[in-house]
Design an enzyme around this catalytic site. Sequence first.
Site, PDB file in Angstrom:
ATOM      1  N   ASN A   9       0.791  -1.233   0.000  1.00  0.00           N
ATOM      2  CA  ASN A   9       0.000   0.000   0.000  1.00  0.00           C
ATOM      3  C   ASN A   9       0.820   1.278   0.000  1.00  0.00           C
ATOM      4  O   ASN A   9       0.274   2.369  -0.077  1.00  0.00           O
ATOM      5  CB  ASN A   9      -0.961   0.009   1.189  1.00  0.00           C
ATOM      6  CG  ASN A   9      -2.025  -1.051   1.059  1.00  0.00           C
ATOM      7  OD1 ASN A   9      -2.342  -1.494  -0.038  1.00  0.00           O
ATOM      8  ND2 ASN A   9      -2.570  -1.488   2.174  1.00  0.00           N
ATOM      9  N   CYS A  10       2.120   1.171   0.075  1.00  0.00           N
ATOM     10  CA  CYS A  10       3.014   2.333   0.095  1.00  0.00           C
ATOM     11  C   CYS A  10       3.049   2.980  -1.290  1.00  0.00           C
ATOM     12  O   CYS A  10       3.258   2.302  -2.299  1.00  0.00           O
ATOM     13  CB  CYS A  10       4.409   1.873   0.513  1.00  0.00           C
ATOM     14  SG  CYS A  10       5.704   3.090   0.283  1.00  0.00           S
ATOM     15  N   ASP A  11       2.872   4.289  -1.359  1.00  0.00           N
ATOM     16  CA  ASP A  11       2.877   5.002  -2.639  1.00  0.00           C
ATOM     17  C   ASP A  11       4.205   4.851  -3.378  1.00  0.00           C
ATOM     18  O   ASP A  11       4.227   4.683  -4.593  1.00  0.00           O
ATOM     19  CB  ASP A  11       2.568   6.490  -2.435  1.00  0.00           C
ATOM     20  CG  ASP A  11       1.115   6.737  -2.074  1.00  0.00           C
ATOM     21  OD1 ASP A  11       0.269   5.856  -2.341  1.00  0.00           O
ATOM     22  OD2 ASP A  11       0.821   7.805  -1.509  1.00  0.00           O
TER      23      ASP A  11
END
Length: 114
Positions: A9-11
């Site tokens: 989920n990390c950009d």
Amino acid sequence: MVVINGIPNCDTMKKARKWLDAQGVEYRFHDFKKQGLEREVLLEWVKKVGWETLLNRRGMMWRKLSDEAKANIDEASAIEIMLETPTIIKRPVVDVDGVLHIGFSDAGYVKIFT
């Protein structure tokens, strides 16, 4: 073999994976939040790039640490914190045949993969 380590989920992870996919780079993704991070692996990373490079002091997990923990951070305590909370590790950690690259930038990935 290319292994990209991080959380889905990390950009920054999303950007890195999108870049790798667009360039046709084959890789294996290791989600260290779900799959864990072994002490031996982290110690090898620390040996290769240093704990200061791995520890993300700009993220939310760093801000959640106590002021005392932040003030007294050293290699041993940083390793324990990264093992307990792998999301505090700067992402992605990309292993290209044993050589580590931390973080993502278009220019940096062009140099690594071309």
